[in-house]
Design a protein around this motif. Sequence first.
Motif, PDB file in Angstrom:
ATOM      1  N   TRP A 204       0.837  -1.205   0.000  1.00 54.23           N
ATOM      2  CA  TRP A 204       0.000   0.000   0.000  1.00 54.23           C
ATOM      3  C   TRP A 204       0.873   1.256   0.000  1.00 54.23           C
ATOM      4  O   TRP A 204       0.645   2.182  -0.798  1.00 54.23           O
ATOM      5  N   VAL A 205       1.857   1.302   0.884  1.00 48.93           N
ATOM      6  CA  VAL A 205       2.728   2.478   0.976  1.00 48.93           C
ATOM      7  C   VAL A 205       3.445   2.719  -0.355  1.00 48.93           C
ATOM      8  O   VAL A 205       3.496   3.851  -0.862  1.00 48.93           O
ATOM      9  N   GLU A 206       4.007   1.664  -0.936  1.00 49.18           N
ATOM     10  CA  GLU A 206       4.750   1.804  -2.187  1.00 49.18           C
ATOM     11  C   GLU A 206       3.836   2.217  -3.335  1.00 49.18           C
ATOM     12  O   GLU A 206       4.210   3.038  -4.182  1.00 49.18           O
ATOM     13  N   HIS A 207       2.627   1.649  -3.375  1.00 50.74           N
ATOM     14  CA  HIS A 207       1.663   1.965  -4.437  1.00 50.74           C
ATOM     15  C   HIS A 207       1.233   3.424  -4.354  1.00 50.74           C
ATOM     16  O   HIS A 207       1.310   4.177  -5.343  1.00 50.74           O
ATOM     17  N   VAL A 208       0.777   3.833  -3.170  1.00 54.72           N
ATOM     18  CA  VAL A 208       0.353   5.220  -2.979  1.00 54.72           C
ATOM     19  C   VAL A 208       1.518   6.174  -3.249  1.00 54.72           C
ATOM     20  O   VAL A 208       1.356   7.192  -3.930  1.00 54.72           O
ATOM     21  N   GLY A 209       2.689   5.834  -2.748  1.00 51.86           N
ATOM     22  CA  GLY A 209       3.856   6.674  -2.957  1.00 51.86           C
ATOM     23  C   GLY A 209       4.203   6.859  -4.419  1.00 51.86           C
ATOM     24  O   GLY A 209       4.594   7.959  -4.842  1.00 51.86           O
ATOM     25  N   SER A 210       4.037   5.800  -5.213  1.00 53.33           N
ATOM     26  CA  SER A 210       4.382   5.893  -6.641  1.00 53.33           C
ATOM     27  C   SER A 210       3.486   6.894  -7.363  1.00 53.33           C
ATOM     28  O   SER A 210       3.942   7.622  -8.261  1.00 53.33           O
ATOM     29  N   TYR A 211       2.214   6.982  -6.979  1.00 54.17           N
ATOM     30  CA  TYR A 211       1.296   7.928  -7.633  1.00 54.17           C
ATOM     31  C   TYR A 211       1.491   9.348  -7.103  1.00 54.17           C
ATOM     32  O   TYR A 211       1.388  10.319  -7.868  1.00 54.17           O
ATOM     33  N   LEU A 212       1.771   9.477  -5.811  1.00 57.50           N
ATOM     34  CA  LEU A 212       2.000  10.816  -5.270  1.00 57.50           C
ATOM     35  C   LEU A 212       3.261  11.448  -5.866  1.00 57.50           C
ATOM     36  O   LEU A 212       3.324  12.667  -6.057  1.00 57.50           O
ATOM     37  N   LYS A 213       4.266  10.618  -6.168  1.00 52.98           N
ATOM     38  CA  LYS A 213       5.487  11.139  -6.783  1.00 52.98           C
ATOM     39  C   LYS A 213       5.208  11.781  -8.137  1.00 52.98           C
ATOM     40  O   LYS A 213       5.875  12.739  -8.540  1.00 52.98           O
ATOM     41  N   TYR A 214       4.217  11.229  -8.851  1.00 53.62           N
ATOM     42  CA  TYR A 214       3.913  11.718 -10.202  1.00 53.62           C
ATOM     43  C   TYR A 214       2.661  12.598 -10.235  1.00 53.62           C
ATOM     44  O   TYR A 214       2.181  12.950 -11.316  1.00 53.62           O
ATOM     45  N   GLN A 215       2.151  12.955  -9.072  1.00 56.41           N
ATOM     46  CA  GLN A 215       0.885  13.683  -9.018  1.00 56.41           C
ATOM     47  C   GLN A 215       0.912  14.967  -9.846  1.00 56.41           C
ATOM     48  O   GLN A 215       0.022  15.208 -10.673  1.00 56.41           O
ATOM     49  N   ASP A 216       1.919  15.790  -9.644  1.00 60.13           N
ATOM     50  CA  ASP A 216       1.990  17.065 -10.357  1.00 60.13           C
ATOM     51  C   ASP A 216       2.379  16.870 -11.824  1.00 60.13           C
ATOM     52  O   ASP A 216       1.777  17.471 -12.724  1.00 60.13           O
ATOM     53  N   LYS A 217       3.359  16.043 -12.063  1.00 58.61           N
ATOM     54  CA  LYS A 217       3.858  15.851 -13.424  1.00 58.61           C
ATOM     55  C   LYS A 217       2.794  15.293 -14.358  1.00 58.61           C
ATOM     56  O   LYS A 217       2.695  15.696 -15.527  1.00 58.61           O
ATOM     57  N   LEU A 218       1.963  14.353 -13.853  1.00 53.60           N
ATOM     58  CA  LEU A 218       0.958  13.701 -14.692  1.00 53.60           C
ATOM     59  C   LEU A 218      -0.454  14.220 -14.434  1.00 53.60           C
ATOM     60  O   LEU A 218      -1.407  13.679 -14.967  1.00 53.60           O
ATOM     61  N   ASN A 219      -0.575  15.264 -13.616  1.00 53.07           N
ATOM     62  CA  ASN A 219      -1.882  15.844 -13.285  1.00 53.07           C
ATOM     63  C   ASN A 219      -2.841  14.762 -12.762  1.00 53.07           C
ATOM     64  O   ASN A 219      -3.982  14.647 -13.208  1.00 53.07           O
ATOM     65  N   ILE A 220      -2.350  13.978 -11.809  1.00 51.09           N
ATOM     66  CA  ILE A 220      -3.151  12.914 -11.203  1.00 51.09           C
ATOM     67  C   ILE A 220      -4.071  13.533 -10.149  1.00 51.09           C
ATOM     68  O   ILE A 220      -3.644  14.371  -9.344  1.00 51.09           O
ATOM     69  N   TYR A 221      -5.321  13.099 -10.152  1.00 50.20           N
ATOM     70  CA  TYR A 221      -6.287  13.614  -9.185  1.00 50.20           C
ATOM     71  C   TYR A 221      -6.572  12.553  -8.132  1.00 50.20           C
ATOM     72  O   TYR A 221      -7.255  11.564  -8.395  1.00 50.20           O
ATOM     73  N   PRO A 222      -6.052  12.717  -6.899  1.00 51.14           N
ATOM     74  CA  PRO A 222      -6.312  11.733  -5.849  1.00 51.14           C
ATOM     75  C   PRO A 222      -7.689  11.964  -5.216  1.00 51.14           C
ATOM     76  O   PRO A 222      -8.092  13.106  -4.970  1.00 51.14           O
ATOM     77  N   VAL A 223      -8.397  10.870  -4.967  1.00 54.13           N
ATOM     78  CA  VAL A 223      -9.654  10.924  -4.228  1.00 54.13           C
ATOM     79  C   VAL A 223      -9.558   9.931  -3.071  1.00 54.13           C
ATOM     80  O   VAL A 223      -8.789   8.975  -3.133  1.00 54.13           O
ATOM     81  N   PHE A 224     -10.338  10.159  -2.039  1.00 59.06           N
ATOM     82  CA  PHE A 224     -10.299   9.300  -0.865  1.00 59.06           C
ATOM     83  C   PHE A 224     -11.632   8.586  -0.666  1.00 59.06           C
ATOM     84  O   PHE A 224     -12.691   9.221  -0.702  1.00 59.06           O
ATOM     85  N   TYR A 225     -11.558   7.306  -0.449  1.00 62.17           N
ATOM     86  CA  TYR A 225     -12.739   6.481  -0.171  1.00 62.17           C
ATOM     87  C   TYR A 225     -13.522   7.076   0.999  1.00 62.17           C
ATOM     88  O   TYR A 225     -14.757   7.190   0.941  1.00 62.17           O
ATOM     89  N   GLU A 226     -12.824   7.470   2.055  1.00 64.98           N
ATOM     90  CA  GLU A 226     -13.482   7.966   3.259  1.00 64.98           C
ATOM     91  C   GLU A 226     -14.206   9.290   3.017  1.00 64.98           C
ATOM     92  O   GLU A 226     -15.270   9.546   3.591  1.00 64.98           O
ATOM     93  N   ARG A 227     -13.654  10.133   2.159  1.00 63.01           N
ATOM     94  CA  ARG A 227     -14.311  11.404   1.862  1.00 63.01           C
ATOM     95  C   ARG A 227     -15.529  11.187   0.973  1.00 63.01           C
ATOM     96  O   ARG A 227     -16.522  11.920   1.094  1.00 63.01           O
ATOM     97  N   PHE A 228     -15.467  10.211   0.074  1.00 60.40           N
ATOM     98  CA  PHE A 228     -16.652   9.840  -0.702  1.00 60.40           C
ATOM     99  C   PHE A 228     -17.772   9.384   0.237  1.00 60.40           C
ATOM    100  O   PHE A 228     -18.938   9.723   0.049  1.00 60.40           O
ATOM    101  N   LEU A 229     -17.409   8.593   1.246  1.00 59.24           N
ATOM    102  CA  LEU A 229     -18.402   8.093   2.193  1.00 59.24           C
ATOM    103  C   LEU A 229     -19.023   9.217   3.016  1.00 59.24           C
ATOM    104  O   LEU A 229     -20.233   9.241   3.251  1.00 59.24           O
TER     105      LEU A 229
END
Length: 334
Positions: A162-187
């Motif tokens: 989980w840590v490695e997976h989440v970390g890999s996307y956060l590293k590229y968040q700005d460069k690839l314009n990735i939009y993170p969403v949270f399960y808990e905030r949806f709930l």
Amino acid sequence: MTILQAGVPKSGNYWLYTILKSINQKAGLEYKSFLRTHPIHKVAQTWDLSFAGQNDMDFINIKKNCCEFRISAVFQEEIADIDDYINKCSLVWTHSSINSYGSKVLPKFNKIVYIIRDPRDVAISYSKYCFTEHKLKNHPPHYEENPESYLENRLDIMLRNWVEHVGSYLKYQDKLNIYPVFYERFLNDLDSELPRLLNYLDIELDENAINQIKSDVSFDSMKKQSPKHLRKGKSAQWREVFTSKQKAKAERIAGEMMKLLNYPIFSDEKTLPCIPLNISHSQLETAIAPSSRNLIHNVKHIYDFINSERTLNAKANLFKDWSTNKIKQVAKGR
């Protein structure tokens, strides 16, 4: 527009898929699907899979030097031309983390939405999923006796992944314009989260369309469609399920990443996760570091495996499967 949605398994991916598909429909966007153009599509309609529509969705694995499209664990095939594949899709789902090859593939998508869920709840949900009829029938055997033993024996690896997976996307968040969403905030606040998602997608919908989407993606509606895949649709189950030892392990391995994302560490904390502004490289490295698989971790992993409460037969089978996979990887030059 082609959207890629990504997330660790059991993070609310099916919910996110349903939300994105409903948004596309209400916006009147053309729906395209590579899978529907493939000969396997007709055959796949006869398969009994994990949830409604799984035999009709575009799903890819991003590997070290290629991409595969797959239908659950039943069928997979290498994608010959990734540009052609993406051009034939509206919505693509992946569980793959971002590797060097993936960093070249992901920019080809117009939008990337990444869903994050508390790793402790992810581990609980995945442990239960591993004992569903679909998982037992279509995936390699795991040799665990029940969800509780699965959670106990594999919590370490699930947290590190989980840590490695989440970390890999956060590293590229700005460069690839990735939009993170949270399960808990949806709930907790879909009324606020849905407009933000629409803004990222550059889609405008009227109030009636938005209300219809909320109705389409309610837990009760989705539970009726896929009763075998959805369980409770709740958060913070770890507070009651985890032992004190498991809570301590989660804090040790994933605590830094959870703190970065404002997840509660202790049972009496009540916070909602969020993405901090301007995450620095050093912050990410600090958050990822406790999940690293060094020599000490590998030795401890072997020790824990030997001393686990699995039967001798289960240990022998797990070691045999691990050895076989390693031989295959060496043979393929990985």
